[in-house]
Motif scaffolding. Structure first.
Motif, short mmCIF file in Angstrom:
data_model
loop_
_atom_site.label_atom_id
_atom_site.label_comp_id
_atom_site.label_asym_id
_atom_site.label_seq_id
_atom_site.Cartn_x
_atom_site.Cartn_y
_atom_site.Cartn_z
N ALA A 47 4.14 -1.07 0.89
CA ALA A 47 3.20 -1.83 1.32
C ALA A 47 1.99 -0.94 2.00
O ALA A 47 0.87 -1.48 2.26
CB ALA A 47 3.55 -2.69 2.31
N PHE A 48 2.37 0.37 2.21
CA PHE A 48 1.59 1.17 2.89
C PHE A 48 1.33 2.47 2.03
O PHE A 48 0.94 3.48 2.40
CB PHE A 48 2.02 1.87 4.34
CG PHE A 48 2.36 0.62 5.24
CD1 PHE A 48 1.27 0.27 5.99
CD2 PHE A 48 3.66 0.05 5.19
CE1 PHE A 48 1.56 -0.78 7.12
CE2 PHE A 48 3.72 -1.07 6.08
CZ PHE A 48 2.96 -1.27 7.11
N LYS A 49 1.34 2.29 0.83
CA LYS A 49 0.99 3.44 -0.04
C LYS A 49 -0.31 2.96 -1.07
O LYS A 49 -0.77 1.69 -0.96
CB LYS A 49 1.95 3.55 -1.29
CG LYS A 49 3.35 4.06 -0.54
CD LYS A 49 4.37 4.35 -1.73
CE LYS A 49 5.31 5.00 -1.23
NZ LYS A 49 6.74 5.22 -2.16
N THR A 50 -1.11 4.00 -1.54
CA THR A 50 -2.11 3.63 -2.50
C THR A 50 -1.64 3.36 -3.73
O THR A 50 -0.34 3.56 -4.13
CB THR A 50 -3.05 4.93 -2.32
OG1 THR A 50 -2.32 5.98 -3.10
CG2 THR A 50 -3.48 5.39 -1.26
N GLN A 52 -2.01 5.10 -6.77
CA GLN A 52 -1.64 6.22 -7.38
C GLN A 52 -0.37 6.54 -6.70
O GLN A 52 0.74 7.02 -7.43
CB GLN A 52 -2.58 7.17 -7.12
CG GLN A 52 -2.58 8.57 -7.74
CD GLN A 52 -3.47 9.45 -7.69
OE1 GLN A 52 -4.62 9.19 -6.82
NE2 GLN A 52 -3.43 10.65 -8.19
N GLU A 53 -0.24 6.69 -5.48
CA GLU A 53 1.14 6.95 -4.78
C GLU A 53 2.35 6.03 -5.18
O GLU A 53 3.36 6.42 -5.19
CB GLU A 53 1.02 7.01 -3.26
CG GLU A 53 1.92 7.72 -2.54
CD GLU A 53 1.83 8.01 -1.05
OE1 GLU A 53 2.50 8.46 -0.48
OE2 GLU A 53 0.81 7.48 -0.68
N PHE A 54 1.91 4.76 -5.50
CA PHE A 54 2.88 3.68 -5.70
C PHE A 54 3.49 4.26 -6.95
O PHE A 54 4.66 3.98 -7.26
CB PHE A 54 2.21 2.40 -5.73
CG PHE A 54 3.12 1.12 -6.15
CD1 PHE A 54 4.23 0.58 -5.30
CD2 PHE A 54 3.35 0.84 -7.59
CE1 PHE A 54 4.81 -0.46 -5.51
CE2 PHE A 54 4.06 -0.30 -7.97
CZ PHE A 54 5.05 -0.52 -7.07
N TRP A 61 8.59 8.18 1.02
CA TRP A 61 7.94 7.81 2.02
C TRP A 61 6.09 8.16 1.87
O TRP A 61 6.19 8.84 1.17
CB TRP A 61 7.86 8.34 3.50
CG TRP A 61 9.24 7.67 4.08
CD1 TRP A 61 10.43 7.57 3.42
CD2 TRP A 61 9.45 7.22 5.51
NE1 TRP A 61 11.33 6.98 4.33
CE2 TRP A 61 10.70 6.70 5.63
CE3 TRP A 61 8.51 7.10 6.31
CZ2 TRP A 61 11.29 6.14 6.46
CZ3 TRP A 61 8.98 6.42 7.59
CH2 TRP A 61 10.24 6.03 7.72
N PRO A 62 5.42 7.00 2.20
CA PRO A 62 3.95 7.27 2.13
C PRO A 62 3.68 8.74 2.68
O PRO A 62 4.00 9.04 3.74
CB PRO A 62 3.26 6.19 2.73
CG PRO A 62 4.24 5.16 2.97
CD PRO A 62 5.64 6.00 2.89
N LEU A 63 2.68 9.31 2.02
CA LEU A 63 2.17 10.49 2.57
C LEU A 63 1.19 10.37 3.59
O LEU A 63 0.96 11.08 4.78
CB LEU A 63 1.23 11.41 1.53
CG LEU A 63 2.22 11.97 0.40
CD1 LEU A 63 1.15 12.57 -0.69
CD2 LEU A 63 3.22 12.83 0.76
N ALA A 254 -1.29 -2.36 -4.60
CA ALA A 254 -1.14 -1.74 -3.08
C ALA A 254 -1.30 -3.07 -2.21
O ALA A 254 -0.69 -3.28 -1.17
CB ALA A 254 -1.93 -0.81 -2.85
N LEU A 255 -2.21 -3.83 -2.77
CA LEU A 255 -2.67 -5.14 -2.07
C LEU A 255 -1.35 -6.34 -2.06
O LEU A 255 -0.97 -6.90 -1.16
CB LEU A 255 -3.99 -5.72 -2.47
CG LEU A 255 -5.06 -5.09 -2.06
CD1 LEU A 255 -6.38 -5.80 -2.66
CD2 LEU A 255 -5.31 -4.61 -0.80
N THR A 256 -0.87 -6.06 -3.32
CA THR A 256 0.16 -7.18 -3.59
C THR A 256 1.46 -6.84 -2.70
O THR A 256 2.02 -7.80 -2.19
CB THR A 256 0.84 -6.90 -5.34
OG1 THR A 256 -0.66 -7.25 -5.77
CG2 THR A 256 1.94 -8.07 -5.42
N MET A 257 1.70 -5.54 -2.64
CA MET A 257 2.66 -5.19 -1.73
C MET A 257 2.41 -5.33 -0.12
O MET A 257 3.23 -5.61 0.67
CB MET A 257 3.29 -3.80 -1.97
CG MET A 257 3.87 -3.43 -3.45
SD MET A 257 5.36 -4.20 -3.37
CE MET A 257 5.62 -4.11 -5.21
N GLY A 258 1.34 -5.18 0.07
CA GLY A 258 0.77 -5.69 1.51
C GLY A 258 0.90 -6.95 1.69
O GLY A 258 1.26 -7.54 2.91
#
Length: 289
Positions: A47-50, A52-54, A61-63, A254-258
């Motif tokens: 939920a806290f990734k971009t 691209q990072e997803f 873990w998110p950078l 990203a928004l879906t996970m958020g």
């Protein structure tokens, strides 16, 4: 001496097996807990990734924690209004399920009449009906009655399909409560409604808590009924708001996970609250003769 030595040896043998068995059991429980909790952990970090990072680092873990995903999902999905709609539908349907289910279970478990077995069989049969097979008949019925695209279009089916489970569990639990409690309340001057409200309902808190947990999870997370019966944007529930971030051309993960992170928080909180109520209710509602 030899006999006592053999008895001691025989007595020590089960104790020697207890430690490895207990350790293996704890390891299995730990593995089960990890497997169960890992999807929730993955949802939180995703939920806290971009986007691209997803895709590039799905399990890491998110950078950099993207708090903006939560705020944007809340605003774009109109999740505040959707959460209110879900709360209204869930609470009303839950109250109706608990009250009607407990009353029906009390009547079917305590009063003997000719139609008692038939009614029990009908409610038991209701547990076997595939819920989603009734979407089209319910849509036609609600359209003719004029309650389509309203809160009641969700409240009524939710309550109706949850009642068989509530009644079945209620009857099974009420059979364990002795009738002496009701007879004593009758002697004190209580009528049937007084007995139910002051004695039976409080004693049924454990099964009510169980029914409430099951019903809440079904009502809060339902997507198919809300998708078919609700068209107005102002009445859309929380699961429907999650579909706004996906269309025929792509998905903003990203928004879906958020949005999913926001949606799952009330479920976890309510579940933990009811878990505590179950433990308290089992102690407070127990009756020992």
């Amino acid at each position: 001496m030899q006999a006592s030595t053999k008895m001691q040896a025989a007595g020590e043998k089960p104790a020697a097996w207890k430690k490895p068995v207990g350790f293996a059991l704890k390891v299995l429980l730990l593995i089960y807990a990890i497997v169960t909790l890992y999807p929730l952990y993955w949802l939180v970090i995703s939920a806290f990734k971009t986007n691209q990072e997803f895709f590039n680092r799905p399990y890491a873990w998110p950078l950099q924690w993207q708090i903006d995903n939560i705020t944007r999902a809340w605003d774009l999905g109109n999740m505040g209004r959707a959460m209110i709609n879900s709360a209204i539908v869930t609470i009303v349907a839950l109250v109706l399920t608990v009250v009607i289910g407990t009353l029906a279970a009390y009547a079917l478990s305590r009063f003997k009449f000719k139609l008692n077995p038939l009614l029990k069989g009908m409610f038991l049969l209701g547990m076997l009906i595939p819920i989603h097979s009734t979407l089209v008949p319910l849509f036609i019925f609600m359209n003719k009655v004029g309650i389509l695209d309203t809160y009641w279009a969700l409240i009524m089916p939710y309550t109706a399909f949850e009642l068989p489970i509530a009644i079945f569990l209620g009857i099974a639990y009420l059979t364990s409560i002795p009738r002496d409690v009701e007879e004593a309340a009758m002697i004190d001057g209580n009528g049937w409604w007084g007995v139910f409200g002051r004695i039976i309902f409080p004693l049924c808190l454990p099964v009510i808590s169980t029914v409430s947990i099951l019903a809440f999870l079904r009502f809060w997370n339902d997507f198919s009924f809300a998708l078919v019966f609700i068209n107005t944007q102002a009445l859309k529930t929380l699961p429907l708001s999650l579909s706004l971030f996906s269309d025929g051309f792509g998905t903003d993960y990203a928004l879906t996970m958020g949005a999913m992170f926001i949606a799952v928080i009330p479920t976890i909180v309510i579940y933990l609250i009811f878990q505590e109520q179950i433990m308290k209710g089992m102690v407070a509602g127990s009756v020992k003769g």
